[in-house]
Design a protein around this motif. Structure first.
Motif, mmCIF file in Angstrom:
data_model
loop_
_atom_site.group_PDB
_atom_site.id
_atom_site.type_symbol
_atom_site.label_atom_id
_atom_site.label_comp_id
_atom_site.label_asym_id
_atom_site.label_seq_id
_atom_site.Cartn_x
_atom_site.Cartn_y
_atom_site.Cartn_z
ATOM 1 N N ASP A 9 50.823 39.770 5.220
ATOM 2 C CA ASP A 9 51.211 40.470 6.451
ATOM 3 C C ASP A 9 51.445 41.959 6.255
ATOM 4 O O ASP A 9 51.533 42.699 7.222
ATOM 5 C CB ASP A 9 52.516 39.879 7.007
ATOM 6 N N GLU A 10 51.610 42.368 5.005
ATOM 7 C CA GLU A 10 51.960 43.774 4.751
ATOM 8 C C GLU A 10 50.755 44.662 4.458
ATOM 9 O O GLU A 10 50.882 45.887 4.449
ATOM 10 C CB GLU A 10 52.904 43.863 3.539
ATOM 11 N N VAL A 11 49.604 44.034 4.208
ATOM 12 C CA VAL A 11 48.476 44.820 3.699
ATOM 13 C C VAL A 11 48.084 45.945 4.657
ATOM 14 O O VAL A 11 47.930 47.101 4.259
ATOM 15 C CB VAL A 11 47.250 43.920 3.408
ATOM 16 N N ALA A 12 47.956 45.615 5.917
ATOM 17 C CA ALA A 12 47.514 46.636 6.875
ATOM 18 C C ALA A 12 48.544 47.772 6.963
ATOM 19 O O ALA A 12 48.180 48.946 7.056
ATOM 20 C CB ALA A 12 47.278 46.006 8.237
ATOM 21 N N ASP A 13 49.832 47.421 6.908
ATOM 22 C CA ASP A 13 50.873 48.468 6.917
ATOM 23 C C ASP A 13 50.744 49.372 5.693
ATOM 24 O O ASP A 13 50.866 50.596 5.798
ATOM 25 C CB ASP A 13 52.275 47.839 6.886
ATOM 26 N N VAL A 14 50.488 48.755 4.570
ATOM 27 C CA VAL A 14 50.364 49.544 3.338
ATOM 28 C C VAL A 14 49.189 50.502 3.447
ATOM 29 O O VAL A 14 49.287 51.680 3.089
ATOM 30 C CB VAL A 14 50.211 48.616 2.110
ATOM 31 N N VAL A 15 48.085 50.012 3.974
ATOM 32 C CA VAL A 15 46.918 50.892 4.126
ATOM 33 C C VAL A 15 47.273 52.032 5.079
ATOM 34 O O VAL A 15 46.941 53.197 4.818
ATOM 35 C CB VAL A 15 45.687 50.105 4.607
ATOM 36 N N GLU A 16 47.975 51.709 6.136
ATOM 37 C CA GLU A 16 48.399 52.778 7.058
ATOM 38 C C GLU A 16 49.278 53.798 6.350
ATOM 39 O O GLU A 16 49.112 55.008 6.536
ATOM 40 C CB GLU A 16 49.149 52.176 8.255
#
Ligand code: HEM
Ligand code: SF4
Lengths: 551, 171
Positions: A507-514
């Motif tokens: 669930d965190e991957v997209a936030d990390v990329v952002e």
């Protein structure tokens, strides 16, 4: 386009009939699964999570329209109506029945397509620049040589049971679109002082568990000697490559363990024995292959036709044109990249309807030719500039005009847990989520060139090591965890990415990329400084801080 | 294990000896490399043919001094996935001009016959009876070959050149 003659067609048909017999013997129990496995792999057939997966070769990424229609036909008749273009310039079908495979192969054979050596421990489908033959400034069309090597490596009597798979890629441009430095053998077409064609030969690149960037083994091998030189490399590898441990069996490990100097001495020694043999290629043979490539009868066209001038008023068209249209070596023509990365879609997928419609468009606008690139996109290599507006409208209707080529949503991703039996984690849903997050074209455009690569396990089918941002799914205590690297690239300056810290949850991957992207936007010196340049200038630290400060 | 030689299933005249099997007075024998290299002189003096079983991880160059004297070389496929013996076979035939029997042993299945023939094998200890019976049919499966090897078959590249030259006549 290369035209198969009766000789090539005969071989393909003989292969189909052999495979038909092998499938029959498997179905009757005469062959054990262990015996059959290697035979089916040599024909591109994997046993996957849900079904058999069928991988079809598209040598050096060049397709004729009747061939693309045949792929659509296979998708429709034997599969669930779509196919998946891969980082190896292949197409995969995920839901095929074993008993029907020989028929599918026979249907493809009619248009000169096969699945030979798309898998297994042999020399795989030769890959090349998807812009071959049309890229401005190219030394010469690398497909002539790719075809020579394709033929030489097909059903090779000595090298069909190597320690591991073996991949050769060729480029003829300064800008490497074939990722030659992450292949077992990378070939860069060059001219020597006497203006003779030859190759810089690189060896020992590869991703997977132990990634390596290939090293130059020889600065110039004359074109006439290229087959004997490749044969020498393969012979050394076949004899000394490790077979005790499949993780160490690739040539990259042999090169690493021996050192490139010792390895190249072994090869040189072997080569001296065979270079003057019947492997030597005379000009006549090359000319014969060259003569079977046909090139379009280009018209003399203006550099800036009226149609294009008028269409420029439409911002949507302009956004697409700026993003997807590249210069062609012939005035008045363009190379058009077709993004297979729509918002929310699995990267690389195309439906049978899209393939058929694209074939029609290629007939109308691109002299009947289509290309497949390792970024999992397609291209039309010869589009007259005056046709660009009409082509764009047609592509848009098919959902194939997403203006995101080379932008953050042009993601390379392997199938991951959705299809692959080796996967530790999902890849496609991560890619889908990222394409939604960055769906805003202005934002993506502001960010500029940025490649995200995702693999669902250490095998690295999604090339995560060489992603500007690389995402690798691993399993930890029964949970999917993703490791993030930055700074990788697969072009002429190929490099492996650096891990920025501990893995993060699904669930965190997209936030990390952002977070990484925001950090980049704040850190870059000017808008023209690309993500990769900022990473190069500052290293991973500032990105690491940004990502982990709040986690 | 049936032996195919010259395309036919034949009786094997060779007896395989282990490293320590007592040497029979006469008759044809196949001897492991290690033993062969150790006792070559004695072995070659006795009545009967001598062949050597050469493992796939030992440099074939060591055998070269004896190639004129051995009647058979048996190369080994411990599994059909392990293709080292293909390279050894080509080296024996093409570099060292070995003309005696070249035998494929181990996991020898019909799906490898064409590769083996092209690499220079002419005798096959075939694992399955049915495969041995299918030998001729399987060996003829392909009529097109892309690579030149010592088997002398014309390659596709050269076939095309021939066709082109013959078409060229009179035009
Ligand atoms: C779904 C079925 C698939 C399976 C079972 C599979 C299996 C594997 C395995 C076992 C490796 C590891 C090789 C090594 O040790 O170096 C590998 C590597 C690779 N695969 Fe796949 N793969 C699949 C799908 C794909 C797809 C869809 C792509 C392209 C999008 C792909 C492209 C690659 C590439 C480029 C590598 C190369 C890594 C290197 O250069 O070392 N594979 N694959
Ligand atoms: S990287 Fe792993 S999960 Fe992805 S396709 Fe390759 S083997 Fe499967």
């Amino acid at each position: 386009m290369y035209a198969y003659d009766e000789i090539d067609r005969t071989l393909v048909n003989e292969r189909v009939s052999e495979f038909r017999d092998q499938v029959k013997r498997r179905l009757s129990g005469e062959l054990t699964e262990d015996e059959f496995k290697i035979l089916r792999l040599q024909n591109g057939v994997y046993l996957q999570l849900h079904a058999y997966m069928f991988r079809v070769a598209i040598p050096y990424g060049t397709l004729a329209t009747n061939q693309l229609r045949a792929l659509a036909h296979v998708a429709r008749k034997y599969d669930r109506g779509y196919g998946h273009f891969t980082t190896r310039q292949n197409i995969q079908f995920n839901w095929i029945k074993l008993a029907e495979l020989p028929d599918a192969l026979a249907d493809l054979a009619k248009v000169g397509i096969h699945a030979m050596q798309t898998s297994g421990n042999n020399m795989r489908n030769v890959t090349s620049d998807q812009w071959a033959g049309v890229a401005p400034g190219e030394i010469e069309d690398p497909r002539i040589w790719s075809e020579l090597i394709r033929q030489h490596t097909t059903l090779h009597p000595e090298f069909s049971f190597l320690p591991r798979k073996f991949k050769i890629a060729i480029t003829a441009s300064d800008h490497d679109r074939a990722a030659i430095k992450i292949h077992d053998i990378g070939l860069r077409l060059i001219k020597n002082e006497k203006s003779e064609t030859g190759f810089e030969v690189l060896v020992g690149g590869g991703l997977g568990r132990t990634p390596f960037i290939a090293k130059t083994i020889k600065h110039f091998v004359h074109g006439r000697d290229i087959l004997s030189y490749i044969e020498a490399i393969l012979r050394v590898y076949n004899q000394y490559g490790r077979r005790d441990n499949i993780y160490k069996a690739r040539i990259k490990i042999l090169v690493h363990e021996l050192g490139i100097e010792k390895f190249s001495r072994e090869v040189e020694d072997e080569w001296q024995h065979i270079r003057n043999s019947s492997l030597q290629i005379d000009d006549e043979v090359i000319e014969d292959i060259r003569s079977r490539f046909t090139y379009p009868a280009y018209e003399k066209l203006p550099h800036m036709p009226d149609e294009l001038r008028q269409a420029a008023a439409d911002p949507d068209f302009e956004a697409w044109r700026k993003n997807s249209v590249a210069p062609h070596k012939v005035q008045g023509y363009s190379i058009v990249t077709i993004s297979l990365k729509p918002t929310g879609g699995p990267p690389g997928d195309a439906t049978a309807e899209q393939m058929d419609a694209l074939a029609d468009l290629a007939d109308r606008y691109s002299f009947g030719e289509i290309r497949v690139g390792h970024e999992q996109n397609l291209a039309l290599p010869h589009v007259a500039k005056r046709d660009l507006p009409a082509l764009w409208k047609a592509l848009d209707k098919l959902g194939l005009a997403t203006p995101n080529v080379n932008l953050i949503t042009d993601i390379i991703a392997c199938p991951g847990l959705d299809y692959c039996s080796l996967a530790n984690a999902r890849s496609i849903p991560i890619a889908q989520e990222l394409t939604r997050r960055f769906a805003n074209h202005e934002l993506a455009n502001l960010i500029g060139r940025l490649h995200i690569n995702i693999s669902g396990c250490i095998n690295a089918c999604g090339h995560h090591h060489v992603g500007h941002i690389g995402i690798l799914g691993v399993e930890k205590n029964g949970e999917e965890v993703y490791q993030i690297t930055i700074g990788g690239r697969a072009d002429e300056n190929a490099a492996l990415g650096t891990l920025i810290g501990p893995g993060v949850k699904f669930d965190e991957v997209a936030d990390v990329v952002e977070d990484i992207v925001e950090a980049y936007l704040a850190l870059r010196e000017r808008p023209e400084e690309l993500f990769m340049d900022t990473v190069k200038r500052l290293g991973v630290e500032p990105f690491k801080e940004r990502v982990y400060a709040t986690r | 294990m049936p032996l195919v030689n010259g395309g036919k299933i034949v009786d094997d005249s060779f007896v395989k000896l282990a490293v320590d099997t007592p040497l029979p007075e006469s008759g044809d024998i196949l001897v492991p490399a290690e033993r062969f290299l150790g006792e070559a002189e004695g072995l070659l003096k006795r009545a009967g043919k001598v062949g050597v079983i050469w493992p796939n991880n030992r440099d074939i160059a060591e055998l070269v001094p004896y190639l004129g004297k051995v009647a058979a070389v048996a190369l080994v496929f411990p599994t059909f996935r392990d293709g080292r013996a293909y390279s050894q076979a080509r080296l024996l035939r093409e570099r060292y001009n070995y003309r005696g029997e070249l035998r494929a042993t181990g996991q020898v299945l019909r799906d490898q016959f064409v590769f083996m023939l092209r690499a220079g094998f002419d005798a096959f200890e075939v694992k399955k009876q049915a495969d041995a019976e299918a030998f001729m049919q399987t060996a003829k499966r392909y009529s097109v070959f892309y690579q030149p090897t010592g088997d002398g078959r014309i390659t596709a590249l050269h076939r095309r050149m021939q066709l082109r030259h013959s078409e060229g006549v009179g035009t």
